[in-house]
Write an enzyme that holds these catalytic residues in place. Structure first.
Site, PDB file in Angstrom:
ATOM      1  CG  ASP A  39      12.453  -0.635   3.976  1.00  0.00           C
ATOM      2  OD1 ASP A  39      12.814  -1.623   4.649  1.00  0.00           O
ATOM      3  OD2 ASP A  39      12.290  -0.673   2.751  1.00  0.00           O
TER       4      ASP A  39
ATOM      5  CB  VAL B  59       0.009  10.525   6.586  1.00  0.00           C
ATOM      6  CG1 VAL B  59       0.625  11.144   7.838  1.00  0.00           C
ATOM      7  CG2 VAL B  59      -0.932   9.392   6.964  1.00  0.00           C
TER       8      VAL B  59
ATOM      9  CG  PHE C  21       6.237  -6.971   2.908  1.00  0.00           C
ATOM     10  CD1 PHE C  21       5.543  -8.121   2.580  1.00  0.00           C
ATOM     11  CD2 PHE C  21       7.028  -6.377   1.933  1.00  0.00           C
ATOM     12  CE1 PHE C  21       5.630  -8.676   1.312  1.00  0.00           C
ATOM     13  CE2 PHE C  21       7.116  -6.917   0.665  1.00  0.00           C
ATOM     14  CZ  PHE C  21       6.423  -8.066   0.347  1.00  0.00           C
ATOM     15  N   GLY C  22       5.210  -4.462   6.599  1.00  0.00           N
ATOM     16  CA  GLY C  22       5.193  -4.210   8.037  1.00  0.00           C
ATOM     17  C   GLY C  22       3.799  -3.885   8.550  1.00  0.00           C
TER      18      GLY C  22
ATOM     19  CB  ALA D 168       9.675  -8.537   2.700  1.00  0.00           C
TER      20      ALA D 168
ATOM     21  CD  GLU E 214      15.760  -9.577  -7.670  1.00  0.00           C
ATOM     22  OE1 GLU E 214      15.747 -10.546  -6.892  1.00  0.00           O
ATOM     23  OE2 GLU E 214      15.145  -8.530  -7.456  1.00  0.00           O
TER      24      GLU E 214
ATOM     25  N   GLY F   8       0.509   2.955   6.412  1.00  0.00           N
ATOM     26  CA  GLY F   8       1.284   2.170   5.456  1.00  0.00           C
ATOM     27  C   GLY F   8       0.807   0.727   5.414  1.00  0.00           C
TER      28      GLY F   8
END
Lengths: 429, 429
Positions: free
Chosen positions: A310, A88, A23-24, A323, A180, A20
Site C-alpha cells: 500500500d 522508524v 502482508f508484504g 493483501a 462489511e 513493516g
C-alpha cells in the site's frame, strides 16, 4: 548467559532490513528464508495483523488475538531473521541506515519498505474524533467501544431523539471495509442484541452506508454489486450512493444536499493514505502519499531500496491496496534481492496475478469475483470463509476463529462484546 | 418503536438494586430470577469477570473475552432483571436511592452492595507505577504489556546489567495470585519464548516471588505448601519467604535487609482493600476497608441494605476473599429478601460452607485442599482444570479456554501475546 536460541546468520552476509511486518514485509521475509542473508524485520507493533478481519474485531465478533500474531512467533524457526520492535523515523540513503527512535541506526545492504497505509480524511483530520477509521487493533478496539457504548447509552437515555441519535450508525465509504462494517453492525443490532435491553428495542437502530460515487464496491462487476445491494437491504442497511458528506461533528453528519443525519456513531471507511515512507526516503509520491517506484518496485537510482504494498505506486500501474498485491510484491522483491546477491540477471518487471476478489456482507452472504466466475449468497460466503480461514496465520487462530464463527452462526450471538476502558479504573462499582 | 424485548417486570413490584456484577452480585440476581421483584444490576464495566483466571490474561495465555462476558448477556433471559452501566458515587440511605455519575438517582426497596476489592499498597500508592496489581481486565492488559515489552526491550538492549534488570521479574505477595503469576511468568520465559529472540536467551530470566511472612499460600495446609514450593522450584521460581520489601522504584526492589534487586518488571499481589462502599454507606469498616455487617449480611439498623463478598466483614467471622464466599452470600441475601417480601421469618445467620480450595502453580502442577483430602501435582491440576472450566460462564468461553489450554499444553506456546498500545498510533513502521 546461556547461548541457546542465538544461532543467528553470520555477520558477513548481506543485511536485508524490512520495515513493516504486514502482508508484504512478512512475505518478503519468508521468501528469503533460505537465502544467504541476514534479515531484520522492524515493526512498531511487533505483531502481524490479519487486516481483512479487523472489522470483525471492531464489531465484537472476534478477539484481537484471533487475528494478530507476534511477528517473532511467526518467524521463530527462521534462523536468518530477527525482529526488532521499534519506530522508524527516517532513512539515511547515503549511509544506508534506517533511523529509529530510542535506538541506534540499523545499517542495511538491501531495504524493503512495507509500511502500509492509514485511513485518510482528505484534509479533514478534525473529523477523526467523531468518525474513527479502521486500520489497527487500537482502531478496532476504539470502534468496538464506541459501538457498544452507544447501545449502553441508549439503555440509559430517556429522550427519544437523543436515543435515536445513539442508535443511528453511519458508515462513510462503500468499499469492502465499509460494506462489511455496515453489514456486521446490522447483524449486531438486529440479531445479536434484541433480547438484552429493557428500555429500547435494538431493532429500532438505523444503519446507513454512504458512498459518494454512484457505486459501492466499485472494483466488482455490476451483477455482483447488485447482489451485494440486495443482501445489504435484506440485512436492513440503508445504502445511499451518489451522496457526499459535507461535515461530520458530534451531532452527526451533514450531507452536501443539506440533509442532516443525527448520529452519535459515525465510522470512517472512505479513504486511505500511505505511510510516511515518502518522507523518510525524500521520494516523490502520488496524491495518496504512495511512493512512485520503478517497474521492479525499486526506488529510482536506488536499486538497493524497494517499496511495496500500500505504500508503493508503480508508474503506469494502479494496483488495489489489498493483501494479494502486497504478498506478491514481497515475494518478488525477495527473489530480486537473491538475484542481485548471486550476481544473476535481474527479474523481469513485477506483474500482478489477479486471483480474484471477495467481499462479505453478512451471515451467509458474500460476493466472489474470479474473472468469468461470479458467486454470491451462501456459496460466495462459503468461499469467503474458506479463503479467510486458509490465509489466517497459525493453527490456533484458525481453530479459534472457526469456533467463534460456528458459535455465532448457530446462536446469532457475538463472543467479544467487551467494552475496555482506557484509563485505570477506580474500584468497580 | 417496536416494543419487543421490553416486557420487564411490573413497576409495582419491590425494586432490588444490586451494585456490582461480580460473583456475589450475579449470584444474588440469578437467585432472584423467580422472585416477585424488579432487579437492577449496576456495574461500571458492564461485564462479569472470571477473576480466578485473570492472571492468565496478564501472562498472555488467554484473551480478555475468554474470561469476561457482558452481564446483560448472562441475564438476557431473566426478564425481571435489567443492567445499567454506570458509576456509583454514593447511597442516600434516608431516601433509599443509589447516586450515579451522569444519571438520575436509582430508588431501591432492597439494596445489595457487591463491589469487591482492589489491590492495596498499604499506604505506599507511589509504588503502583512500578509494581502494577491485578484486579481488572485493564490491569491484566497493563501487566501483559509490561511483561512482553520487557522481553522486547531485552532484545534491543546491549548492556548486560540493564538487560538482566529487564529480565528479572519480581512478584510481591505469595498468595494464590502471586504464586500463579510467578509460575506463569516462569513458563513463559523458560518454555514458551526461548526460540524467538536472537540477542539473548529468555531462559536467563529470573523470577523471584517475595512473601513477607514465613509461608506462601498461608490458607493451605503445610503438606500442600511443601508441594507447591517443590513445584515452584522445579519451574525455576526463586521463592523468598520472611523477607520484607522496603521500597519499590523504577530501578527495582529494595528489601528491608538492605539487599537491592535490580528489576524493571515488578508486580504486586500483596494486598487488597475493599471498594468504596463504606464511604457510600457512611458505615464502619475494618482496616481493609470492608464494611462491618450483621450476621445476616445486612447493615446495622438497615435491614434493607446488604453488603456481601470482598466488601463485607461479618462481625466475629473472618472469611477469605474468594468467589465461593461471595456466591454463597449472594444466594443467601437473595433468599433473605424473598423471605422479607413474603412476610416469612428471617433466615438463620449466614454460614459459609467450605468447599475446599485450589491453587495452580503451572503446567500439570496444582494443589487442592478438600479438608481431609489433599491432592497435588498432576491430579491436583486436573481437579483445578475441571473446576475452572465448570465455573466459567458460557459455553463458548469454556470451549475457547479448553482449546487454548490444550494448544498451550501440547505446544508450550501462548495464544494471546499481544502488546496493545494505549494511544492511537501513527502509521505502522
Amino acid at each position: 548467559m546461556n547461548n541457546a536460541g542465538m544461532d543467528a546468520a553470520p555477520q558477513s552476509q548481506p543485511h536485508v532490513v524490512i520495515v513493516g511486518g504486514g502482508f508484504g514485509g512478512l512475505s518478503a521475509a519468508q521468501a528469503l528464508r533460505k537465502a544467504p542473508v541476514r534479515i531484520t524485520v522492524i515493526d512498531r507493533n511487533a505483531h502481524h495483523l490479519f487486516q481483512p478481519l479487523l472489522y470483525q474485531v471492531a464489531t465484537a465478533a472476534l478477539s484481537s488475538s484471533d487475528i494478530a500474531e507476534p511477528i517473532r512467533a511467526i518467524l521463530r524457526r527462521q534462523k536468518n531473521a530477527e525482529v526488532l520492535m521499534g519506530e522508524v523515523t527516517g532513512v539515511d540513503k547515503a549511509r544506508r541506515e534506517v533511523m529509529l527512535r530510542d535506538h541506534a541506526p540499523i545499517p542495511y545492504d538491501h531495504l524493503i519498505i512495507a509500511t502500509g497505509a492509514r485511513h485518510s480524511y482528505f484534509g479533514r483530520d478534525d473529523w477523526e474524533r467523531f468518525a474513527p477509521g479502521l486500520k489497527t487493533l487500537e482502531d478496532a478496539r476504539a470502534i468496538r467501544n464506541k459501538l457498544l457504548l452507544a447501545f449502553e447509552g441508549a439503555e440509559l437515555e430517556d429522550d427519544p431523539a437523543r436515543r435515536q441519535a445513539l442508535l443511528t450508525f453511519v458508515v462513510v465509504g462503500g468499499g469492502p471495509t465499509g460494506v462489511e462494517m455496515a453489514g456486521s453492525i446490522a447483524e449486531l443490532a438486529y440479531s445479536a442484541l434484541p433480547s438484552e435491553y429493557r428500555h429500547f428495542d435494538s431493532r429500532s437502530a438505523r444503519i446507513i452506508l454512504i458512498q459518494s460515487s454512484n457505486k459501492i464496491l466499485q472494483s466488482f462487476p455490476d451483477d455482483l454489486i447488485e447482489k451485494a445491494l440486495r443482501d445489504l437491504k435484506r440485512l436492513g442497511v440503508e445504502v445511499r450512493t451518489g451522496e457526499k458528506v459535507d461535515c461530520i461533528d458530534e451531532t452527526g453528519v451533514r450531507m452536501k444536499s443539506g440533509e442532516k443525519i443525527a448520529s452519535r456513531s459515525v465510522f470512517w471507511a472512505a479513504g486511505v493514505t500511505a505511510s510516511a515512507a515518502g518522507r523518510w526516503l525524500e521520494a516523490d509520491t502520488d496524491r495518496a502519499g504512495r511512493v512512485w517506484v520503478e517497474p521492479d518496485l525499486s526506488l529510482r537510482d536506488h536499486p538497493e531500496i524497494f517499496v511495496i504494498g500500500d505504500t508503493a505506486h508503480i508508474r503506469d500501474q494502479d494496483l488495489p491496496g489489498i493483501a494479494p498485491v502486497a504478498k506478491q510484491q514481497g515475494h518478488y522483491v525477495a527473489q530480486q534481492i537473491e538475484q542481485l546477491i548471486q550476481g544473476q540477471p535481474a527479474l523481469p518487471h513485477f506483474q500482478y496475478r489477479d486471483q480474484g476478489q471477495l467481499a462479505t456482507i453478512g451471515r451467509a452472504a458474500a460476493i466472489a469475483d474470479f474473472g468469468r466466475l461470479h458467486f454470491d449468497g451462501r456459496l460466495g460466503w462459503i468461499l469467503w470463509l474458506i479463503a479467510h480461514i486458509y490465509f489466517l496465520i497459525g493453527f490456533e487462530n484458525r481453530l479459534s476463529v472457526m469456533i467463534q464463527w460456528g458459535w455465532s452462526y448457530f446462536t446469532y450471538r457475538r463472543g467479544a462484546r467487551l467494552i475496555t476502558l482506557q484509563e485505570n479504573p477506580e474500584p468497580p462499582s
